[in-house]
Write a protein that holds these residues in place. Structure first.
Motif, PDB file in Angstrom:
ATOM      1  N   GLN A 121      22.614 -19.553 -11.266  1.00 48.19           N
ATOM      2  CA  GLN A 121      22.692 -18.331 -12.070  1.00 48.19           C
ATOM      3  C   GLN A 121      23.956 -17.539 -11.730  1.00 48.19           C
ATOM      4  O   GLN A 121      24.342 -17.434 -10.570  1.00 48.19           O
ATOM      5  CB  GLN A 121      21.460 -17.455 -11.820  1.00 48.19           C
ATOM      6  CG  GLN A 121      20.151 -18.130 -12.122  1.00 48.19           C
ATOM      7  CD  GLN A 121      19.537 -18.751 -10.874  1.00 48.19           C
ATOM      8  OE1 GLN A 121      20.160 -18.812  -9.825  1.00 48.19           O
ATOM      9  NE2 GLN A 121      18.312 -19.209 -10.991  1.00 48.19           N
ATOM     10  N   THR A 179      26.538 -10.059 -18.942  1.00 51.40           N
ATOM     11  CA  THR A 179      25.830 -11.262 -19.377  1.00 51.40           C
ATOM     12  C   THR A 179      25.396 -12.074 -18.166  1.00 51.40           C
ATOM     13  O   THR A 179      26.068 -12.093 -17.137  1.00 51.40           O
ATOM     14  CB  THR A 179      26.690 -12.150 -20.293  1.00 51.40           C
ATOM     15  OG1 THR A 179      27.872 -12.532 -19.578  1.00 51.40           O
ATOM     16  CG2 THR A 179      27.090 -11.411 -21.550  1.00 51.40           C
ATOM     17  N   SER A 194      16.573 -17.618 -17.860  1.00 52.60           N
ATOM     18  CA  SER A 194      16.077 -17.094 -19.127  1.00 52.60           C
ATOM     19  C   SER A 194      15.109 -15.954 -18.860  1.00 52.60           C
ATOM     20  O   SER A 194      14.452 -15.898 -17.814  1.00 52.60           O
ATOM     21  CB  SER A 194      15.391 -18.202 -19.941  1.00 52.60           C
ATOM     22  OG  SER A 194      14.319 -18.751 -19.211  1.00 52.60           O
ATOM     23  N   ARG A 219      20.140 -12.578 -22.629  1.00 53.42           N
ATOM     24  CA  ARG A 219      20.922 -12.500 -21.389  1.00 53.42           C
ATOM     25  C   ARG A 219      22.136 -11.588 -21.535  1.00 53.42           C
ATOM     26  O   ARG A 219      23.125 -11.751 -20.832  1.00 53.42           O
ATOM     27  CB  ARG A 219      21.340 -13.913 -20.978  1.00 53.42           C
ATOM     28  CG  ARG A 219      20.174 -14.738 -20.466  1.00 53.42           C
ATOM     29  CD  ARG A 219      20.528 -16.199 -20.321  1.00 53.42           C
ATOM     30  NE  ARG A 219      20.649 -16.861 -21.612  1.00 53.42           N
ATOM     31  CZ  ARG A 219      20.961 -18.141 -21.773  1.00 53.42           C
ATOM     32  NH1 ARG A 219      21.211 -18.885 -20.721  1.00 53.42           N
ATOM     33  NH2 ARG A 219      21.044 -18.679 -22.965  1.00 53.42           N
ATOM     34  N   TRP A 267      20.447  -8.346 -12.327  1.00 58.63           N
ATOM     35  CA  TRP A 267      19.293  -9.009 -12.911  1.00 58.63           C
ATOM     36  C   TRP A 267      18.341  -9.424 -11.803  1.00 58.63           C
ATOM     37  O   TRP A 267      18.711  -9.561 -10.630  1.00 58.63           O
ATOM     38  CB  TRP A 267      19.704 -10.228 -13.749  1.00 58.63           C
ATOM     39  CG  TRP A 267      20.065 -11.458 -12.984  1.00 58.63           C
ATOM     40  CD1 TRP A 267      21.290 -11.790 -12.509  1.00 58.63           C
ATOM     41  CD2 TRP A 267      19.187 -12.533 -12.620  1.00 58.63           C
ATOM     42  NE1 TRP A 267      21.243 -13.005 -11.858  1.00 58.63           N
ATOM     43  CE2 TRP A 267      19.967 -13.491 -11.917  1.00 58.63           C
ATOM     44  CE3 TRP A 267      17.828 -12.787 -12.827  1.00 58.63           C
ATOM     45  CZ2 TRP A 267      19.427 -14.671 -11.422  1.00 58.63           C
ATOM     46  CZ3 TRP A 267      17.288 -13.962 -12.326  1.00 58.63           C
ATOM     47  CH2 TRP A 267      18.078 -14.890 -11.633  1.00 58.63           C
TER      48      TRP A 267
END
Lengths: 112, 112
Positions: free
Chosen positions: A2, A24, A29, A72, A93
């Motif tokens: 990631q 982004t 997901s 995303r 994130w």
């Protein structure tokens, strides 16, 4: 693996101008996405978070807004910047449990 | 409101010495995380300790948690100049939002 991308790295904008910062995430997901602001010598202030497309929660009332047009992609915006909007903006994130945040490299915004 | 507060605010040591930073919080937590931030960069997750754990190790890092005193400490052993950074604790409240609250950080300078 990631990765998280945040841009631009630095930005100088006049008072009253609009703002758009983009973040982004790749390689995962349905991440939970966050925008934080860090003033000099201060901790991180949570501005917005999103648990899904189109779902935005605001933590602090202000002239900023956020949007999540794609799974995303997380965007921080303003229609008219104030001097007080200057700071270091961080996107992050996490999984649904909120542990092990991964942060972007940040955007240094200076409003002049 | 600020949940976790680190102290000291600043710490200056020589290479090879140990560095200890503390974090105090006010309400019961689910977990506590430590992050590192190099100047002008995003935060990097170091270690997480859950409320039912008392100590965790990761390389030269040792984290302790004392829930009775509502405090945690981060110990960096045999510090290196590359450890120079700000260190933040982040706490997730028990029974509350999973989103962690960050403290203001400890600025660590390790002199070569």
């Amino acid at each position: 693996s990631q990765t998280i991308h945040q841009w631009p790295a630095t930005l100088v904008q006049p008072v009253g101008s609009p703002l758009s910062l983009e973040c982004t995430v790749e390689g995962t997901s349905n991440p939970n996405l966050y925008w934080y602001r860090q003033a000099a010598g201060r901790g991180l202030q949570l501005l917005f978070y999103s648990v899904g497309i189109g779902q935005i929660s605001s933590e602090v009332p202000q002239n900023l807004s956020a949007s999540r047009p794609q799974d995303r992609q997380f965007i921080l915006s303003s229609k008219k910047l104030l001097l007080s909007d200057s700071g270091f903006y961080l996107c992050a994130w996490s999984t649904g449990t909120g542990v092990g945040y991964t942060f972007g490299s940040g955007t240094r915004l200076t409003v002049v | 409101s600020q949940q976790g507060e680190e102290d000291p605010q600043a710490l200056s040591i020589q290479e090879g010495e140990n560095a200890t930073m503390n974090c105090s919080y006010k309400t019961s937590i689910n977990n506590l995380q430590w992050y590192r931030q190099n100047s002008g960069r995003g935060l990097v997750h170091l270690i997480l300790i859950r409320s039912n754990e008392r100590e965790k190790h990761s390389g030269r890092l040792r984290v302790t948690l004392d829930t009775s005193k509502k405090s945690s400490s981060l110990l960096i052993t045999a510090s290196r100049a590359a450890d120079t950074a700000s260190y933040f604790c982040a706490t997730s409240r028990a029974g509350g939002s999973y989103i962690p609250t960050f403290g203001r950080g400890t600025s660590l300078i390790v002199h070569p």
